[in-house]
Design a protein around this motif. Structure first.
Motif, short mmCIF file in Angstrom:
data_model
loop_
_atom_site.label_atom_id
_atom_site.label_comp_id
_atom_site.label_asym_id
_atom_site.label_seq_id
_atom_site.Cartn_x
_atom_site.Cartn_y
_atom_site.Cartn_z
N VAL A 298 0.84 -1.20 0.00
CA VAL A 298 0.00 0.00 0.00
C VAL A 298 0.88 1.25 0.00
CG1 VAL A 298 -1.64 1.37 1.35
CG2 VAL A 298 -2.02 -1.08 1.05
N SER A 299 1.94 1.22 0.79
CA SER A 299 2.88 2.34 0.84
C SER A 299 3.52 2.57 -0.53
CB SER A 299 3.96 2.08 1.89
OG SER A 299 4.94 3.09 1.88
N SER A 300 3.93 1.49 -1.18
CA SER A 300 4.57 1.60 -2.50
C SER A 300 3.62 2.20 -3.54
CB SER A 300 5.04 0.22 -2.97
OG SER A 300 6.05 -0.29 -2.14
N ILE A 301 2.42 1.67 -3.60
CA ILE A 301 1.44 2.16 -4.58
C ILE A 301 1.08 3.62 -4.28
CG2 ILE A 301 -0.90 1.84 -5.47
CD1 ILE A 301 -0.48 -1.21 -4.80
N SER A 302 0.97 3.95 -3.00
CA SER A 302 0.65 5.33 -2.61
C SER A 302 1.76 6.29 -3.01
CB SER A 302 0.39 5.40 -1.10
OG SER A 302 -0.68 4.55 -0.75
N SER A 303 2.99 5.81 -2.94
CA SER A 303 4.12 6.62 -3.41
C SER A 303 3.97 6.93 -4.89
CB SER A 303 5.44 5.87 -3.17
OG SER A 303 6.52 6.56 -3.74
N GLN B 217 -8.43 2.42 1.21
CA GLN B 217 -7.96 3.76 0.87
C GLN B 217 -7.16 3.75 -0.42
OE1 GLN B 217 -8.54 6.68 1.95
NE2 GLN B 217 -9.39 6.48 3.99
N MET B 218 -6.32 2.75 -0.60
CA MET B 218 -5.53 2.64 -1.81
C MET B 218 -6.42 2.48 -3.05
SD MET B 218 -3.05 -0.47 -2.95
CE MET B 218 -4.52 -1.41 -3.32
N LEU B 219 -7.44 1.65 -2.94
CA LEU B 219 -8.33 1.40 -4.08
C LEU B 219 -9.16 2.63 -4.42
CD1 LEU B 219 -9.53 -2.23 -3.26
CD2 LEU B 219 -7.89 -1.54 -5.02
N VAL B 220 -9.66 3.32 -3.40
CA VAL B 220 -10.43 4.54 -3.66
C VAL B 220 -9.54 5.59 -4.30
CG1 VAL B 220 -11.69 6.45 -2.60
CG2 VAL B 220 -12.12 4.10 -1.85
N THR B 221 -8.31 5.72 -3.79
CA THR B 221 -7.38 6.70 -4.35
C THR B 221 -7.04 6.35 -5.80
OG1 THR B 221 -6.45 7.04 -2.14
CG2 THR B 221 -5.19 7.90 -3.99
N THR B 222 -6.92 5.07 -6.10
CA THR B 222 -6.72 4.64 -7.48
C THR B 222 -7.87 5.10 -8.35
OG1 THR B 222 -5.52 2.66 -6.73
CG2 THR B 222 -6.31 2.66 -8.99
N GLY B 223 -9.10 4.93 -7.85
CA GLY B 223 -10.27 5.41 -8.59
C GLY B 223 -10.26 6.91 -8.79
N PHE B 224 -9.87 7.66 -7.76
CA PHE B 224 -9.74 9.12 -7.88
C PHE B 224 -8.76 9.49 -8.98
CE2 PHE B 224 -11.04 10.47 -3.29
CZ PHE B 224 -12.37 10.40 -3.66
N MET B 225 -7.60 8.83 -8.97
CA MET B 225 -6.55 9.15 -9.95
C MET B 225 -7.04 8.84 -11.37
SD MET B 225 -4.07 10.32 -8.12
CE MET B 225 -2.72 10.30 -9.24
N TRP B 226 -7.70 7.71 -11.52
CA TRP B 226 -8.17 7.32 -12.86
C TRP B 226 -9.21 8.32 -13.36
CZ3 TRP B 226 -12.36 5.76 -15.74
CH2 TRP B 226 -12.06 5.11 -16.94
N PHE B 227 -10.11 8.74 -12.47
CA PHE B 227 -11.11 9.73 -12.87
C PHE B 227 -10.45 11.06 -13.22
CE2 PHE B 227 -13.91 13.28 -11.55
CZ PHE B 227 -14.87 13.15 -12.55
N MET B 228 -9.41 11.45 -12.49
CA MET B 228 -8.71 12.69 -12.78
C MET B 228 -8.13 12.68 -14.19
SD MET B 228 -5.65 14.57 -10.60
CE MET B 228 -4.23 13.79 -11.38
N PHE B 229 -7.55 11.54 -14.58
CA PHE B 229 -6.97 11.45 -15.93
C PHE B 229 -8.06 11.39 -17.00
CE2 PHE B 229 -3.53 9.17 -13.44
CZ PHE B 229 -2.85 10.34 -13.21
N TYR B 230 -9.15 10.71 -16.67
CA TYR B 230 -10.25 10.59 -17.63
C TYR B 230 -10.90 11.95 -17.90
CZ TYR B 230 -14.50 8.79 -19.82
OH TYR B 230 -15.53 8.53 -20.69
#
Length: 422
Positions: free
Chosen positions: A40-45, A312-325
Motif C-alpha cells: 500500500v505504501s509503494s502504490i501510494s508513493s 484507501q488505496m483502491l479509492v485513491t486509485t479510482g480518484f486518480m483514474w477519474f482525474m486522468f479521464y
C-alpha cells in the motif's frame, strides 16, 4: 502534461492488473512476496509521483524543445529507425541519470524512495519520487536534440521507456538465458535493489544491460548471495512524503552542523552517504551492517487496519483514474485542488498506518475539506455527469475516512493488536 495523463489513463489499469496477478500467483504457489502495508505504501508513493508529474510541479533547468530548437543539426522524420535511435539515446541518458543518482549525495535524495521498500515486487516499482523538483534530465538528451529527434516522438518515448521498467520488479522470474546479455531482467534488477556489499550500486541500466557491461557496473545475481532489499539507512515509515526528503534533511543538518565551510559546500556533491568527520562523530546515524539479520520495519496492524489501508488505496486509485479521464474538463485550478486532496489523503492514511497519533487531525482536515467541496460545488469535479449520485458516494467516503481516523487512533489503538494478515 495532458499526453502523459492520457498514457496513465491506460497504464494504471494494466499496472493494477499485473499487481493482482503477482499477488494471486504468490498466494497460489505459497510464496507471497507482498506485505499489505508495504505494498500500500509503494502504490501510494506512485500516486504522489503521478500528481507531481501530471500537474507539472517543479522547475525545469531546460526543456527538450528548447534544446531541439537551438542545437539540432539535422531535421529527422519519425521513421522507425529514428524511433529506435531515439529509444537507445533515451536509455543511454537514463543509465547516466541513474548512475548520478547512486553516486552523488544530492541526487540520491530523488532516488532513495525507489529503494526504500524492504520487499521486492511489482508494487515496489511504483515507488517514484516527488523530490526531483529540479528537472535536469533534458540536458542528458543533448545527443537526441543534436540529431534532431522530434519533440512529439520524445513525448511518447519517455513515458513508454518509464513504463517498460515496471515488469522486472519481481522475484517470481528467474534468470532468462540469452536475454541476460541484452536487456535488464528481474534477476539483474534484484541485484540492483539489494543492500548486500556484493551488489551495492550495480546494474544501473534501465532497459538495456549493455551499458552496465560497457562501463563496469554489471553484477550477476549469485547463487550463494540472496539479495536483501531496502536502504542501509532504513526509512522506517510507510509515509512516502517523509521518505522523499529524509536524505535531503540529513544533508541540510550535516551542512549546518559541520564547522568546515569547505564541507558545508562539498557535502552536496560528494559520493552518496559521505558525511563530514566532525558531524559523523558527534551525530552518528545507524546503518545496517548485518544485511541478513536486520529487523524490517513493521507497525502494529490489525486485520481491520490492513483492510482499511487497502480500501484507501483502491479509492485513491479510482480518484486518480477519474482525474486522468476528466483531465481537460477539470481544468488547471481544479486539478491543483484535486491533487491537493489526493496528496493529503495519501499523507493521512499512510500516517495512520504508521500509528502516529496526529494522523487523526489530517484525516479530520481532509474529511471536512472533501465534504465542504461537495457542499459548495454540488458535485465532485463533474463526477455526477458520469456516475449517478457519484458525489454522494464520495461524500460517504470522506465520512468513512473521518470516522475511521478517530476509530483507529482512539479506540483500536488501545485494543490488543492481532497480526493475522501478513
Amino acid at each position: 502534461m495532458e499526453t502523459y495523463a492520457q498514457a496513465l489513463l491506460y497504464a494504471i489499469p494494466v499496472f493494477m492488473a499485473l499487481l493482482a496477478i503477482e499477488i494471486g500467483y504468490g498466494y497460489f504457489v505459497k510464496d507471497q512476496k507482498h506485505k499489505v502495508m508495504d505494498s500500500v505504501s509503494s502504490i501510494s508513493s506512485g500516486f504522489t509521483n503521478i500528481i507531481k508529474d501530471t500537474l507539472g510541479l517543479g522547475v525545469a533547468l531546460v526543456t527538450y524543445p528548447f534544446l531541439l530548437g537551438h542545437l539540432a543539426v539535422f531535421q529527422m522524420e519519425a521513421t522507425w529507425p529514428v524511433w529506435l535511435i531515439a529509444f537507445i539515446v533515451v536509455d543511454f541518458a537514463g543509465y547516466w541519470n541513474h548512475r548520478l543518482s547512486h553516486k552523488i549525495n544530492f541526487f540520491w535524495n530523488q532516488h532513495v524512495i525507489h529503494h526504500s521498500s524492504e520487499e521486492f515486487n511489482l508494487a515496489c516499482a511504483l515507488r517514484q519520487p516527488i523530490s526531483n523538483l529540479i528537472g535536469y534530465f533534458p540536458l542528458l538528451l543533448i545527443p537526441a536534440a543534436v540529431l534532431g529527434v522530434p519533440n512529439e516522438l520524445m513525448a511518447i518515448l519517455l513515458p513508454v521507456h518509464l513504463f517498460a521498467q515496471f515488469w522486472y520488479h519481481t522475484q517470481h522470474i528467474g534468470k532468462m538465458g540469452w536475454a541476460e546479455y541484452i536487456i535488464v531482467t528481474p534477476s539483474q534488477h534484484r541485484v540492483h535493489h539489494a543492500i548486500n556489499p556484493e551488489y551495492i550500486d550495480k546494474n544501473l541500466g534501465q532497459i538495456f544491460c549493455i551499458w552496465d557491461r560497457c562501463f563496469g557496473t554489471f553484477q550477476e545475481e549469485l547463487d550463494g548471495v540472496p539479495p536483501q532489499f531496502g536502504v542501509l539507512k532504513p526509512a522506517s515509515t510507510w509515509n512516502p512524503i517523509p521518505i522523499n526528503f529524509q536524505h535531503l534533511w540529513r544533508l541540510i543538518r550535516d551542512a549546518w552542523y559541520t564547522k568546515s565551510y569547505w564541507d558545508k559546500f562539498r557535502i552536496w556533491f560528494m559520493p552518496t552517504g559521505w558525511r563530514p568527520d566532525d558531524v559523523k562523530e558527534k551525530y552518528p546515524i545507524a546503518i545496517i551492517e548485518d544485511v541478513y539479520g536486520f529487523t524490517r520495519y513493521e507497525t502494529p496492524a490489525s486485520t481491520a487496519l490492513k483492510v482499511y489501508a487497502v480500501f484507501q488505496m483502491l479509492v485513491t486509485t479510482g480518484f486518480m483514474w477519474f482525474m486522468f479521464y476528466n483531465f481537460s474538463a477539470i481544468g488547471p485550478k481544479g486539478l491543483l485542488l484535486f491533487g491537493f486532496v489526493v496528496f493529503t489523503g495519501v499523507y493521512g492514511y499512510t500516517t495512520l498506518m504508521d500509528r502516529k497519533e496526529y494522523a487523526v487531525y489530517i484525516e479530520l482536515f481532509r474529511g471536512v475539506l472533501g465534504l465542504a467541496l461537495i457542499s459548495f460545488t454540488g458535485d465532485w469535479f463533474g463526477l455526477d455527469s458520469y456516475v449517478p449520485f457519484g458525489s454522494s458516494l464520495v461524500a460517504l467516503y470522506f465520512l468513512i475516512s473521518l470516522f475511521s481516523g478517530i476509530y483507529f487512533t482512539y479506540f483500536e489503538a488501545s485494543a490488543p493488536k492481532r497480526n493475522t494478515w501478513a
